[in-house]
Design a protein around this motif. Structure first.
Motif, PDB file in Angstrom:
ATOM      1  N   THR A 544       2.836   6.547 -13.149  1.00  0.00           N
ATOM      2  CA  THR A 544       3.346   6.307 -11.790  1.00  0.00           C
ATOM      3  C   THR A 544       2.733   7.282 -10.786  1.00  0.00           C
ATOM      4  OG1 THR A 544       5.450   5.481 -12.661  1.00  0.00           O
ATOM      5  CG2 THR A 544       5.442   6.225 -10.394  1.00  0.00           C
ATOM      6  N   VAL A 545       2.558   8.534 -11.220  1.00  0.00           N
ATOM      7  CA  VAL A 545       1.929   9.542 -10.356  1.00  0.00           C
ATOM      8  C   VAL A 545       0.552   9.063  -9.908  1.00  0.00           C
ATOM      9  CG1 VAL A 545       0.915  11.864 -10.324  1.00  0.00           C
ATOM     10  CG2 VAL A 545       3.183  11.503 -11.319  1.00  0.00           C
ATOM     11  N   GLY A 546      -0.233   8.590 -10.871  1.00  0.00           N
ATOM     12  CA  GLY A 546      -1.577   8.103 -10.553  1.00  0.00           C
ATOM     13  C   GLY A 546      -1.557   6.910  -9.626  1.00  0.00           C
ATOM     14  N   MET A 547      -0.599   5.992  -9.846  1.00  0.00           N
ATOM     15  CA  MET A 547      -0.546   4.781  -9.024  1.00  0.00           C
ATOM     16  C   MET A 547      -0.078   5.095  -7.599  1.00  0.00           C
ATOM     17  SD  MET A 547       0.764   1.851 -11.626  1.00  0.00           S
ATOM     18  CE  MET A 547       0.230   0.599 -10.493  1.00  0.00           C
ATOM     19  N   THR A 548       0.832   6.080  -7.464  1.00  0.00           N
ATOM     20  CA  THR A 548       1.296   6.459  -6.128  1.00  0.00           C
ATOM     21  C   THR A 548       0.148   7.032  -5.303  1.00  0.00           C
ATOM     22  OG1 THR A 548       3.470   6.971  -7.046  1.00  0.00           O
ATOM     23  CG2 THR A 548       2.982   7.856  -4.868  1.00  0.00           C
ATOM     24  N   VAL A 549      -0.606   7.937  -5.917  1.00  0.00           N
ATOM     25  CA  VAL A 549      -1.742   8.550  -5.226  1.00  0.00           C
ATOM     26  C   VAL A 549      -2.828   7.517  -4.961  1.00  0.00           C
ATOM     27  CG1 VAL A 549      -3.591  10.248  -5.452  1.00  0.00           C
ATOM     28  CG2 VAL A 549      -1.265  10.848  -6.117  1.00  0.00           C
ATOM     29  N   ASP A 550      -3.011   6.601  -5.892  1.00  0.00           N
ATOM     30  CA  ASP A 550      -4.031   5.565  -5.732  1.00  0.00           C
ATOM     31  C   ASP A 550      -3.773   4.742  -4.467  1.00  0.00           C
ATOM     32  OD1 ASP A 550      -6.245   3.854  -6.755  1.00  0.00           O
ATOM     33  OD2 ASP A 550      -4.637   2.362  -6.877  1.00  0.00           O
ATOM     34  N   ALA A 551      -2.506   4.430  -4.211  1.00  0.00           N
ATOM     35  CA  ALA A 551      -2.159   3.666  -3.011  1.00  0.00           C
ATOM     36  C   ALA A 551      -2.525   4.442  -1.747  1.00  0.00           C
ATOM     37  CB  ALA A 551      -0.669   3.340  -3.017  1.00  0.00           C
ATOM     38  N   ASN A 552      -2.249   5.758  -1.773  1.00  0.00           N
ATOM     39  CA  ASN A 552      -2.593   6.575  -0.605  1.00  0.00           C
ATOM     40  C   ASN A 552      -4.100   6.710  -0.412  1.00  0.00           C
ATOM     41  OD1 ASN A 552       0.315   8.475  -1.266  1.00  0.00           O
ATOM     42  ND2 ASN A 552      -0.049   7.345   0.624  1.00  0.00           N
ATOM     43  N   VAL A 553      -4.830   6.782  -1.519  1.00  0.00           N
ATOM     44  CA  VAL A 553      -6.293   6.860  -1.437  1.00  0.00           C
ATOM     45  C   VAL A 553      -6.847   5.605  -0.758  1.00  0.00           C
ATOM     46  CG1 VAL A 553      -8.441   6.839  -2.777  1.00  0.00           C
ATOM     47  CG2 VAL A 553      -6.591   8.426  -3.382  1.00  0.00           C
ATOM     48  N   ILE A 554      -6.327   4.438  -1.135  1.00  0.00           N
ATOM     49  CA  ILE A 554      -6.772   3.178  -0.521  1.00  0.00           C
ATOM     50  C   ILE A 554      -6.505   3.202   0.990  1.00  0.00           C
ATOM     51  CG2 ILE A 554      -6.331   0.689  -0.406  1.00  0.00           C
ATOM     52  CD1 ILE A 554      -5.699   0.797  -3.417  1.00  0.00           C
ATOM     53  N   ILE A 555      -5.303   3.657   1.367  1.00  0.00           N
ATOM     54  CA  ILE A 555      -4.936   3.699   2.796  1.00  0.00           C
ATOM     55  C   ILE A 555      -5.820   4.688   3.559  1.00  0.00           C
ATOM     56  CG2 ILE A 555      -3.100   4.340   4.414  1.00  0.00           C
ATOM     57  CD1 ILE A 555      -1.108   3.333   2.246  1.00  0.00           C
ATOM     58  N   PHE A 556      -5.990   5.891   2.984  1.00  0.00           N
ATOM     59  CA  PHE A 556      -6.769   6.918   3.679  1.00  0.00           C
ATOM     60  C   PHE A 556      -8.233   6.501   3.864  1.00  0.00           C
ATOM     61  CE2 PHE A 556      -3.772  10.450   1.957  1.00  0.00           C
ATOM     62  CZ  PHE A 556      -2.770  10.006   2.801  1.00  0.00           C
ATOM     63  N   GLU A 557      -8.783   5.873   2.846  1.00  0.00           N
ATOM     64  CA  GLU A 557     -10.172   5.429   2.955  1.00  0.00           C
ATOM     65  C   GLU A 557     -10.305   4.335   4.013  1.00  0.00           C
ATOM     66  OE1 GLU A 557     -12.939   6.677   1.578  1.00  0.00           O
ATOM     67  OE2 GLU A 557     -11.625   8.267   0.837  1.00  0.00           O
ATOM     68  N   ARG A 558      -9.267   3.492   4.110  1.00  0.00           N
ATOM     69  CA  ARG A 558      -9.293   2.441   5.123  1.00  0.00           C
ATOM     70  C   ARG A 558      -9.199   3.051   6.535  1.00  0.00           C
ATOM     71  NH1 ARG A 558     -11.101  -2.777   5.448  1.00  0.00           N
ATOM     72  NH2 ARG A 558     -10.327  -3.598   7.427  1.00  0.00           N
ATOM     73  N   ILE A 559      -8.403   4.116   6.672  1.00  0.00           N
ATOM     74  CA  ILE A 559      -8.300   4.803   7.963  1.00  0.00           C
ATOM     75  C   ILE A 559      -9.662   5.374   8.356  1.00  0.00           C
ATOM     76  CG2 ILE A 559      -7.291   6.806   9.143  1.00  0.00           C
ATOM     77  CD1 ILE A 559      -4.750   6.339   7.515  1.00  0.00           C
ATOM     78  N   LYS A 560     -10.361   5.979   7.389  1.00  0.00           N
ATOM     79  CA  LYS A 560     -11.693   6.532   7.654  1.00  0.00           C
ATOM     80  C   LYS A 560     -12.659   5.457   8.161  1.00  0.00           C
ATOM     81  CE  LYS A 560     -11.927  10.511   4.521  1.00  0.00           C
ATOM     82  NZ  LYS A 560     -12.670  11.083   3.367  1.00  0.00           N
ATOM     83  N   GLU A 561     -12.604   4.302   7.526  1.00  0.00           N
ATOM     84  CA  GLU A 561     -13.489   3.202   7.931  1.00  0.00           C
ATOM     85  C   GLU A 561     -13.203   2.781   9.374  1.00  0.00           C
ATOM     86  OE1 GLU A 561     -13.066   0.025   5.163  1.00  0.00           O
ATOM     87  OE2 GLU A 561     -13.855   1.172   3.457  1.00  0.00           O
ATOM     88  N   GLU A 562     -11.918   2.692   9.728  1.00  0.00           N
ATOM     89  CA  GLU A 562     -11.542   2.296  11.088  1.00  0.00           C
ATOM     90  C   GLU A 562     -11.998   3.343  12.114  1.00  0.00           C
ATOM     91  OE1 GLU A 562     -10.207  -0.530  12.188  1.00  0.00           O
ATOM     92  OE2 GLU A 562     -10.250  -1.335  10.142  1.00  0.00           O
ATOM     93  N   LEU A 563     -11.863   4.626  11.750  1.00  0.00           N
ATOM     94  CA  LEU A 563     -12.283   5.681  12.673  1.00  0.00           C
ATOM     95  C   LEU A 563     -13.803   5.697  12.859  1.00  0.00           C
ATOM     96  CD1 LEU A 563      -9.953   8.611  11.528  1.00  0.00           C
ATOM     97  CD2 LEU A 563      -9.778   7.268  13.639  1.00  0.00           C
ATOM     98  N   LEU A 564     -14.546   5.377  11.777  1.00  0.00           N
ATOM     99  CA  LEU A 564     -16.012   5.365  11.850  1.00  0.00           C
ATOM    100  C   LEU A 564     -16.533   4.280  12.796  1.00  0.00           C
ATOM    101  CD1 LEU A 564     -17.047   6.048   8.123  1.00  0.00           C
ATOM    102  CD2 LEU A 564     -17.387   7.547  10.097  1.00  0.00           C
ATOM    103  N   ILE A 565     -15.779   3.192  12.958  1.00  0.00           N
ATOM    104  CA  ILE A 565     -16.232   2.120  13.852  1.00  0.00           C
ATOM    105  C   ILE A 565     -15.696   2.324  15.275  1.00  0.00           C
ATOM    106  CG2 ILE A 565     -16.478   0.447  11.979  1.00  0.00           C
ATOM    107  CD1 ILE A 565     -13.829  -0.801  12.850  1.00  0.00           C
ATOM    108  N   GLY A 566     -15.066   3.487  15.499  1.00  0.00           N
ATOM    109  CA  GLY A 566     -14.659   3.840  16.858  1.00  0.00           C
ATOM    110  C   GLY A 566     -13.246   3.481  17.237  1.00  0.00           C
ATOM    111  N   SER A 567     -12.414   3.075  16.314  1.00  0.00           N
ATOM    112  CA  SER A 567     -11.016   2.734  16.638  1.00  0.00           C
ATOM    113  C   SER A 567     -10.240   3.990  17.003  1.00  0.00           C
ATOM    114  CB  SER A 567     -10.340   2.050  15.448  1.00  0.00           C
ATOM    115  OG  SER A 567     -11.002   0.863  15.104  1.00  0.00           O
ATOM    116  N   LYS A 568      -9.207   3.814  17.858  1.00  0.00           N
ATOM    117  CA  LYS A 568      -8.329   4.922  18.174  1.00  0.00           C
ATOM    118  C   LYS A 568      -7.496   5.276  16.940  1.00  0.00           C
ATOM    119  CE  LYS A 568      -7.814   3.940  23.111  1.00  0.00           C
ATOM    120  NZ  LYS A 568      -6.873   3.639  24.191  1.00  0.00           N
TER     121      LYS A 568
END
Length: 643
Positions: A544-568
Motif C-alpha cells: 500500500t505504501v508503494g501504491m500511495t506514493v505511485d499515485a502521487n508520482v503520477i500526479i506530480f509528473e503530470r503537474i511538471k508537464e503542464e508547467l513545461l507547456i506554460g500553464s499557470k
C-alpha cells in the motif's frame, strides 16, 4: 461541495479524529506496560488483533473419523448380522490403517478389493450398482462433500469473534480428509480442542429408568453364561490395566474384610456358636475379589445412578464395545451426564467425583435438524434456573408436531437433553408442550453456554473429527516476526521519504504526510473490521505504501508537464489531478479486483494480505488524491507553496 476548501479540510479533520479515536486502545495495549486485567480484556476487544504468526497460539490438525463416517453412510435398515459384519470390516480397516500409516477409508478400500467384499450389501443407499468400484466412488464423493461441509461449519463456529474470541482463524484443507486450524492467542489447548471437535449431535430422548436395571442384569448374565470374568474382559480389551483395577478396588476389599472381621467378633461373643465355627467367614484376596466382580457391583450402590469417576473412566469404553452394544439392543443406548459432580453425602465421599449414567431411547424423539434459533441468555426470574446461563431454542414445524405428540404420550417421565452423547439435563415432563420451545441448562459459565449456542447455530458436523496433531506457537516467535515486519516497514517508508523529498522537495513532503496519514487510517479501519494483522497483512501494508506514493508520482509528473507547456500553477494543479485521476483509478481498481478475489476465495494468511491490501488501496485514493490536493490548495491560497 468538495471543491469548497473548508469542506475538504473538515472531511480530513473528521477522518483524522475518527482514526485517533479507534487507534487509542491499540496504542494503549501495545505501548503501555501497566494495564489491569479487566482493562486489558476491554482493550484487546477494541484493538487490532494479531494473527498466529505474530501473537502465538495453537495449530490443530483435524482428521475425519473414517470409522464413524463409513458406519453412518451405510443404509439404515441393515440386519443385526450385517451390522456386525460391517463393524468387523471397519475394525480390521482401522488396524490395517494404523499398521500401514494410511487413512481408514483407503485401508477399507484395499481390504474390500483384496477380499472381494460386496459393498452393495451395506451401501445400496449410495449406489444401486453391484459394482464395488461405483460404490467406492460414491463413498469418496460423500467424503468430499462431508469435508467441505465440515470446513464450512468450522468457519461458522470459529469466525464468531464475540463468542469465542479467536478473531480471524486460518482454516485450510490438508489432503482429502484433514483440516489445519490455526487459532491465534489461544493457550487453553483442551478447551480449544473440545470446542472444535464437538459434532453438535443434539437430541431429546426418553430416559428408560426401569430398563437400565434389566440391561445391567443381561450383561452380567451374558458373562456368566459365557464363563467370562468381567475383570479379565476389561483388561484383555485394553479398557484398564490390571494394576489400576487392583488399585481402585483396594478400598472396597478393605471395607469387605473389615466387615467380615466385625461379623467374626459378633460370632465369637455369641453363645450360639463355638470359636471353631468362625471359619464360616474368611477374608478375601484382591484376585478373588476381582474374579467375582460383576457390573452390578460397579453400578448399583447407595448413590445409583451416580457412578464413581474411576469407574466411569473405563466403563465409558466398555459400553461402546460392539458386543456390549449388541446386548443393550438397537432401541436403547447408554449415555453419561455432561459433568462430574461431588455428592459429598458422607465423610468418605468428600474427595470423590461421580457421573450419572442414563439409558435413553434410540432413535431420539427430536434431533438436531429440528431445532432453530439457539441463543445463550441468563434465565429470567421465576425460572428454576433464574440467574444462570441457559440456551433457549425453538423448533421447526416438524419438530413442534413431534415434540407435542412425544410430551403428551410421556407425562411424568424424564426426557434427556443430549448434546454429543452427553446429557446436560433430564427434566420430568409435566404437561403436553405444544410451543416447541426448549431450554438447556447445566452450564458451568457464560462461555460454555455461548459456545454450545454457537455450535448448534453453525450446525452438526456430518461426521466426527479427531485432533491428530497439535502444535503450540510461542509468543517469542511472534515477537521476532513483529520486530522483523516493523523494521521492514520502517525501512521501506524511510527510503520512500528520502527519495520523495530529494526528488520532489516540498511536494515530496506533502506526499510523505499523505503516506503516513494513509497508514494511520488503514489501521483504524482494520480495528473497526475486527481484522487480524498477520505477516502477510504487514506485506499488504508495505505494498500500500508503494501504491500511495505511485499515485502521487503520477500526479506530480503530470503537474511538471503542464508547467513545461506554460500553464499557470493553479491551472496545472487542477488539470494534473483531473487527468491523472482516471489513470490512478484504473490502476487501483484492477488491483482491487484481484484483492477482492483473494479475500473471498482465500483463507488465513492469504485473506489477511487481501484485506489489508484492499483497505489500503481504498484509503490511498483518499489520501493520495483528496488530501494532497487540499494541502496544495491551502498552499496556493496562502502563496506558501510553489510547484
Amino acid at each position: 461541495m468538495l471543491e469548497n476548501l473548508k469542506t475538504r479540510i473538515l472531511i480530513i479533520f473528521i477522518s483524522i479524529a475518527a482514526s485517533v479515536y479507534f487507534l487509542i486502545p491499540t496504542a494503549k495495549l501495545y505501548l503501555s506496560n501497566d494495564i489491569q486485567s479487566e482493562e486489558l480484556k476491554n482493550l484487546e476487544q477494541n484493538s487490532i488483533g494479531l494473527g498466529l504468526d505474530l501473537k502465538g497460539g495453537l495449530q490443530i490438525i483435524l482428521e475425519l473419523d473414517g470409522h464413524t463416517f463409513l458406519k453412518r453412510l451405510s443404509k439404515k435398515n441393515l440386519s443385526q448380522q450385517s451390522k456386525l459384519e460391517l463393524e468387523n470390516i471397519l475394525n480390521e480397516s482401522k488396524t490395517y490403517a494404523k499398521n500401514n500409516q494410511m487413512n481408514i477409508i483407503d485401508a477399507f478400500t484395499e481390504i474390500v478389493v483384496n477380499k472381494n467384499i460386496k459393498l452393495n450389501k451395506f451401501y445400496s443407499n449410495l449406489s444401486k450398482s453391484s459394482n464395488n468400484q461405483e460404490v467406492l466412488e460414491a463413498i469418496n464423493e460423500q467424503k468430499f462433500y462431508a469435508m467441505k461441509s465440515i470446513e464450512g461449519i468450522m468457519r461458522k463456529r470459529i469466525n464468531d469473534h464475540n463468542q469465542y474470541g479467536v478473531g480471524e482463524p486460518s482454516i485450510q484443507s490438508m489432503g482429502d480428509d484433514r483440516l489445519i486450524v490455526e487459532l491465534a492467542g489461544i493457550t487453553d489447548l483442551q478447551k480449544a480442542k473440545n470446542y472444535i471437535q464437538k459434532t453438535a449431535d443434539f437430541e431429546l430422548s426418553l430416559v428408560q429408568e426401569n430398563k437400565l436395571f434389566l440391561i445391567i442384569e443381561n450383561i452380567d448374565l451374558y458373562f456368566k453364561k459365557a464363563d467370562i470374568q468381567l475383570s479379565e474382559f476389561l483388561i484383555n480389551n485394553g479398557f484398564i490395566t490390571r494394576e489400576y483395577l487392583q488399585e481402585i478396588f483396594q478400598i472396597d476389599i478393605i471395607n469387605y474384610n473389615n466387615d467380615i472381621d466385625s461379623k467374626n467378633k459378633k460370632i465369637i461373643s455369641s453363645e450360639l456358636f463355638d470359636k471353631d465355627e468362625t471359619s464360616l467367614f474368611k477374608t478375601i484376596t484382591t484376585e478373588e475379589y476381582l474374579k467375582n466382580i460383576t457390573l452390578e457391583d460397579l453400578l448399583i450402590s447407595d448413590y445409583f445412578p451416580f457412578v464413581k469417576e474411576e469407574y466411569y473412566l473405563f466403563l465409558n469404553d466398555f459400553f461402546n464395545h460392539s458386543k456390549i452394544k449388541e446386548i443393550i439392543s438397537g432401541n436403547s443406548k447408554i449415555v453419561w451426564s455432561s459433568n462430574f459432580i461431588s455428592l459429598g453425602l458422607s465423610q468418605t465421599d468428600l474427595d470423590q467425583n461421580f457421573r450419572e449414567i442414563y439409558l435413553i431411547a434410540s432413535p431420539p424423539a427430536i434431533s438436531g435438524g429440528m431445532i432453530e434459533n439457539p441463543k445463550a441468555v441468563i434465565a429470567d426470574l421465576g425460572n428454576d434456573n433464574a440467574g444462570k446461563w441457559v440456551v433457549n431454542l425453538d423448533m421447526t414445524a416438524e419438530g413442534r408436531k413431534k415434540w407435542s405428540r412425544f410430551t403428551a404420550k410421556n407425562i411424568n417421565r424424564k426426557v434427556a437433553i443430549v448434546l454429543d452423547n452427553e446429557v446436560f439435563m433430564a427434566p420430568t415432563i409435566r404437561d403436553k408442550i405444544t410451543a416447541g420451545s426448549t431450554q438447556i441448562s447445566g452450564f458451568n459459565d457464560m462461555q460454555e453456554a455461548k459456545n454450545i449456542a454457537s455450535i448448534l447455530k453453525a450446525g452438526e458436523l456430518p461426521a466426527p473429527i479427531n485432533a491428530v496433531q497439535t502444535n503450540f506457537v510461542g509468543p517469542s516467535l511472534g515477537k521476532d516476526s513483529i520486530t522483523a515486519g516493523t523494521s521492514a516497514m520502517l525501512l521501506g517508508v524511510l527510503l520512500v521519504f528520502i527519495f520523495m523529498i530529494i526528488y520532489y522537495k516540498a511536494s515530496g513532503l506533502i506526499a510523505c504526510f499523505a503516506l503516513l496519514l494513509n497508514l494511520f487510517i488503514v489501521l483504524a479501519v482494520l480495528v473497526t473490521m475486527n481484522a487480524v494483522l498477520t505477516l502477510p497483512g504487514i506485506a499488504g501494508l508495505l505494498l500500500t505504501v508503494g501504491m500511495t506514493v505511485d499515485a502521487n508520482v503520477i500526479i506530480f509528473e503530470r503537474i511538471k508537464e503542464e508547467l513545461l507547456i506554460g500553464s499557470k500553477v493553479s491551472h496545472a494543479l487542477e488539470t494534473a489531478y483531473r487527468k491523472a485521476f482516471l489513470t490512478i483509478l484504473d490502476a487501483n481498481v484492477t488491483t482491487l479486483i484481484t484483492a477482492f478475489v483473494l479475500s473471498f476465495i482465500g483463507s488465513g494468511p492469504i485473506k489477511g494480505f487481501a484485506t489489508t491490501l484492499s483497505v489500503g488501496i481504498i484509503c490511498s485514493m483518499f489520501t493520495a488524491v483528496f488530501v494532497t490536493k487540499t494541502i496544495f490548495l491551502i498552499g496556493l491560497n496562502n502563496k506558501k507553496i510553489s510547484i
